[in-house]
Scaffold this motif. Structure first.
Motif, PDB file in Angstrom:
ATOM      1  N   GLU A 146      -3.335   6.467   4.039  1.00 52.02           N
ATOM      2  CA  GLU A 146      -3.123   7.870   3.672  1.00 52.02           C
ATOM      3  C   GLU A 146      -4.076   8.801   4.411  1.00 52.02           C
ATOM      4  O   GLU A 146      -3.683   9.867   4.883  1.00 52.02           O
ATOM      5  CB  GLU A 146      -3.306   8.038   2.161  1.00 52.02           C
ATOM      6  N   LYS A 169      -0.552  14.092   6.105  1.00 54.98           N
ATOM      7  CA  LYS A 169      -1.427  12.936   5.914  1.00 54.98           C
ATOM      8  C   LYS A 169      -2.097  12.581   7.236  1.00 54.98           C
ATOM      9  O   LYS A 169      -1.766  13.127   8.291  1.00 54.98           O
ATOM     10  CB  LYS A 169      -0.636  11.737   5.380  1.00 54.98           C
ATOM     11  N   TYR A 172       4.311  12.739  -3.065  1.00 52.70           N
ATOM     12  CA  TYR A 172       4.719  13.076  -4.428  1.00 52.70           C
ATOM     13  C   TYR A 172       5.152  14.536  -4.470  1.00 52.70           C
ATOM     14  O   TYR A 172       4.356  15.443  -4.211  1.00 52.70           O
ATOM     15  CB  TYR A 172       3.579  12.832  -5.413  1.00 52.70           C
ATOM     16  N   TYR A 232       0.431  11.801  -0.968  1.00 52.37           N
ATOM     17  CA  TYR A 232       1.083  10.545  -1.351  1.00 52.37           C
ATOM     18  C   TYR A 232       2.608  10.633  -1.401  1.00 52.37           C
ATOM     19  O   TYR A 232       3.266   9.784  -2.001  1.00 52.37           O
ATOM     20  CB  TYR A 232       0.565  10.054  -2.708  1.00 52.37           C
ATOM     21  N   ASP A 262       0.867  -1.166   0.000  1.00 52.27           N
ATOM     22  CA  ASP A 262       0.000   0.000   0.000  1.00 52.27           C
ATOM     23  C   ASP A 262       0.910   1.224   0.000  1.00 52.27           C
ATOM     24  O   ASP A 262       2.053   1.144  -0.447  1.00 52.27           O
ATOM     25  CB  ASP A 262      -0.978  -0.026   1.183  1.00 52.27           C
ATOM     26  N   HIS A 263       0.445   2.338   0.507  1.00 50.24           N
ATOM     27  CA  HIS A 263       1.256   3.555   0.433  1.00 50.24           C
ATOM     28  C   HIS A 263       2.418   3.570   1.421  1.00 50.24           C
ATOM     29  O   HIS A 263       3.341   4.375   1.274  1.00 50.24           O
ATOM     30  CB  HIS A 263       0.376   4.785   0.674  1.00 50.24           C
ATOM     31  N   TYR A 290       6.129  14.570   3.884  1.00 53.44           N
ATOM     32  CA  TYR A 290       4.963  13.759   3.502  1.00 53.44           C
ATOM     33  C   TYR A 290       4.127  13.415   4.726  1.00 53.44           C
ATOM     34  O   TYR A 290       2.900  13.609   4.742  1.00 53.44           O
ATOM     35  CB  TYR A 290       5.452  12.504   2.787  1.00 53.44           C
ATOM     36  N   GLU A 337      -6.199   3.212   0.421  1.00 57.64           N
ATOM     37  CA  GLU A 337      -6.074   4.620   0.788  1.00 57.64           C
ATOM     38  C   GLU A 337      -6.143   4.854   2.295  1.00 57.64           C
ATOM     39  O   GLU A 337      -5.809   5.947   2.764  1.00 57.64           O
ATOM     40  CB  GLU A 337      -7.183   5.437   0.111  1.00 57.64           C
ATOM     41  N   GLU A 392       8.872   0.030   4.198  1.00 56.12           N
ATOM     42  CA  GLU A 392       8.926   0.126   2.745  1.00 56.12           C
ATOM     43  C   GLU A 392      10.326  -0.252   2.277  1.00 56.12           C
ATOM     44  O   GLU A 392      11.323   0.179   2.867  1.00 56.12           O
ATOM     45  CB  GLU A 392       8.616   1.549   2.282  1.00 56.12           C
TER      46      GLU A 392
END
Length: 694
Positions: free
Chosen positions: A592, A510, A470, A468, A254-255, A506, A589, A283
């Motif tokens: 997030e 969130k 980004y 996300y 996932d994220h 980031y 999601e 991650e």
């Protein structure tokens, strides 16, 4: 005005009224409800009625933008084994033609250099996108994968914007398609070492990539073997190929959490081997360097480190340090080659590319400007002494470099041409820090024409995304020149939620800190007004998808600031979407945004900022909203419901438009010029509603 039909639901003791729920077709992803289609078509008619009087302006802006595009644009050729490859456009073509020519069997150094520079007499066409797109309202090429032996081409196409691609295989010797067709795939296609089979990923009914399958050439598609199936509805699956081409990676995640399995490319029937079992918030990614594995992991620090593992044991217990994690150096990625690694690092928001050799030597590549965007480009050769790089800045057109390791020379291979003319010295770029209300300083990238005054009189355009992890790079845009040449100042707000300043940036935008993103954007705007880059009510703003959510939130927070708003495929019905676990993106999601089904605190928090839920009876600025009927990422009913509710509540006469692409998806129209026309429509809308039309 959309009809209101009573509907309510209750969660955590709170009842929500949603009289526009009917705009979601009950048969989705099929959309054939006559009332729904009638509403969307009526909104499209209203869009045309309001924009058609300004068609001359829209067409003029489009012709400006089109005039800055190189009609016969072609990529710099890249080498892959025995071939050079290239894509190119025909002069009026909306789509690309893919070419290749031999890299071997040439006569001496001159022949080698000629092949490196461009097509030789032996060039052949791999794929003709214009022919495939003929007669279609929408066309997009997905994965394109040439077999290792060079005789077959597997490729995937989407013809309605739903991102459910169809895979076919072409015999490059005869030009004929093999009989097998594989529907509902997404992502990459990877060949086995002997080209007898390939792996691909399929999506389920809810558009979740969930299975990796193996197809053996010549066998019925119905007999394809399931290599891996992901049972967690919150995880997506994808595949890739190691730089050495000895392994195929199957990634699930996932994220914020990932898990990778490896399969030898020479034996796709082998059981996939887990590198490191999934655990929350870990991650990692992995590549193979021939005799060892290289791993990027956040196991010790959120900004990631690099590790190595023996070639016969990629398991986490065998990982050894290669590059330590750092508070100031954010490792965003790496590319592996036989003798070195190219590491992408972001320092204080600025891209860096560092080369690391096996003997421990390190070299940072120097670029010619102090503020820019740079990345490692397309590099298919594992054993190479040249590295392809992409580069641009707010004032420097896109540039392709080849970095020669032996001489440390940056060779310019291509600079983006602007046929109608462009002089970089006519534009000025700045980077400043805007104080947010909690004391954090938010970076802002700015560009303007050198003759545009900074005295508060110029119209200001601010772009934002902020989700996300980004980062929005300070990059070049030929379309943007149509605003700059009309006296606009253009700014990118690098708000929290992106990873512009590192992974912590980031995290700070969130979950339960999501509203930092919206506050940052508003505070950037107010700071730019204070610094005389613009003035209240003369600020145009734009964002898409999660950036469209940003637009909706800042409009609710400070409507008086904005003179025009463009919210493209906006994720604005956040609470309802996060409560619906039947939608493809909802479970993935939750890391997030949070899970409002289980947590009443999350429910209340999302409800407090969800743009759709926070619309009230008040004045709103002029707003342009776009949608795609076949969009699987932000479903069409989110922008449709948002506009319907906005029309019912707004107390002003400002223009609100909804344009739904009835044959497209998340990215809008697919042809290169069709996409540019939609940019021209946005700019024309802003100029008109802000009273800037001569």
């Amino acid at each position: 005005m959309a009809e209101q039909r009573p509907h309510s639901y209750t969660h955590h003791g709170i009842t929500i009224e949603d009289p526009w729920k009917w705009l979601r077709d009950a048969d989705y992803p099929t959309v054939d409800d006559e009332d729904v289609l009638a509403y969307l078509n009526a909104e499209n008619d209203y869009f045309e009625a309001n924009m058609s009087p300004h068609k001359e302006l829209t067409d003029a802006i489009f012709e400006e933008i089109k005039g800055r595009q190189q009609p016969d644009l072609a990529s710099v050729p890249w080498k892959d084994g025995d071939w050079y490859y290239q894509w190119k456009f025909g002069e009026e073509s909306q789509y690309r033609i893919w070419l290749r020519w031999p890299s071997v069997g040439l006569e001496g150094p001159e022949g080698d250099e000629a092949a490196r520079q461009g097509p030789t007499a032996e060039v052949t066409t791999l794929l003709d996108e214009p022919a495939l797109a003929e007669g279609l309202e929408y066309f997009r090429l997905g994965s394109l994968s040439v077999s290792n032996g060079g005789g077959l081409l597997a490729y995937a196409t989407d013809t309605d914007g739903s991102e459910r691609y169809k895979l076919v295989i072409k015999d490059l010797a005869t030009g004929e398609l093999l009989p097998e067709e594989i529907p509902n795939i997404i992502g990459r296609i990877v060949w086995s070492a002997d080209d007898s089979s390939l792996l691909y990923t399929v999506v389920d009914d809810n558009w979740r990539p969930w299975q990796v399958r193996r197809h053996v050439l010549g066998q019925p598609v119905e007999e394809d073997t399931i290599v891996y199936e992901e049972s967690d509805p919150g995880f997506f699956v994808g595949i890739g190929e190691s730089a050495s081409r000895e392994y195929i990676m199957i990634g699930a995640g996932d994220h914020v959490t990932s898990e990778v399995r490896l399969i030898p490319a020479a034996d796709l029937a082998a059981d996939p081997v887990v590198v490191s079992a999934r655990r929350a918030n870990h991650e990692y990614s992995i590549d193979h360097q021939g005799d060892r594995f290289i791993i990027r992991t956040n196991d010790t620090h959120k900004n990631f480190r690099l590790a190595t593992a023996p070639g016969d044991d990629p398991a986490e217990a065998a990982w050894q340090p290669l590059v330590d994690a750092s508070d100031s150096h954010y490792i965003t990625g790496f590319d592996t080659f036989k003798d070195f690694i190219a590491v992408e690092v972001r320092i204080d928001g600025l891209d860096n590319v560092r080369l690391m050799w096996r003997d421990g030597a390190v070299k940072s590549i120097e670029f010619p400007e102090s503020a820019y965007s740079a990345s490692v480009g397309r590099n298919r050769e594992f054993d190479t002494d040249t590295l392809r790089l992409y580069y641009d800045s707010m004032v420097t057109p896109s540039t392709v470099f080849d970095y020669h390791l032996s001489t440390e020379e940056l060779e310019v291979r291509q600079v983006q041409e602007v046929p109608s003319g462009y002089a970089a010295d006519e534009y000025v770029t700045d980077r400043l820090l805007a104080p947010a209300r909690d004391g954090v300083e938010v970076p802002v990238s700015i560009v303007r024409h050198r003759d545009t005054p900074v005295d508060g009189s110029a119209p200001l355009y601010i772009y934002g995304y902020g989700a996300y992890g980004y980062a929005i790079p300070p990059s070049f845009s030929t379309s943007r020149l149509s605003l700059l040449d009309r006296g606009f100042i253009y700014a990118i707000a690098h708000v929290r939620g992106g990873d512009d300043l590192g992974y912590h940036w980031y995290e700070a935008g969130k979950l339960d800190r999501r509203t930092n993103t919206f506050n940052d954007f508003v505070d950037v705007a107010r700071h730019l007004v204070n610094e005389r880059y613009g003035s209240e009510g003369r600020i145009a703003i734009a964002g898409g998808s999660a950036g469209g959510q940003l637009m909706g939130a800042v409009v609710n927070q400070s409507p008086e600031l904005w003179g025009a708003v463009a919210a493209h495929v906006p994720f604005v019905d956040v609470l309802n979407t996060m409560l619906d676990d039947t939608l493809p993106l909802t479970p993935i999601e939750w890391p997030e945004w949070g899970n409002p089904i289980e947590d009443p605190v999350v429910f209340d928090y999302i409800r407090s900022y969800s743009p759709y839920d926070q619309l009230t009876a008040r004045d709103y600025p002029p707003i342009l909203v776009t949608a795609g009927l076949n969009d699987p990422r932000v479903t069409y009913w989110e922008p449709a419901k948002y506009v319907a509710k906005l029309r019912a509540l707004k107390t002003d006469d400002n223009l609100v438009l909804l344009k739904t692409n009835m044959g497209a998806g998340h990215g809008g129209r697919s042809g290169r010029y069709d996409r540019l026309y939609e940019v021209a429509e946005e700019y024309a809308f802003m100029l008109v509603v802000m009273g800037l039309v001569e």
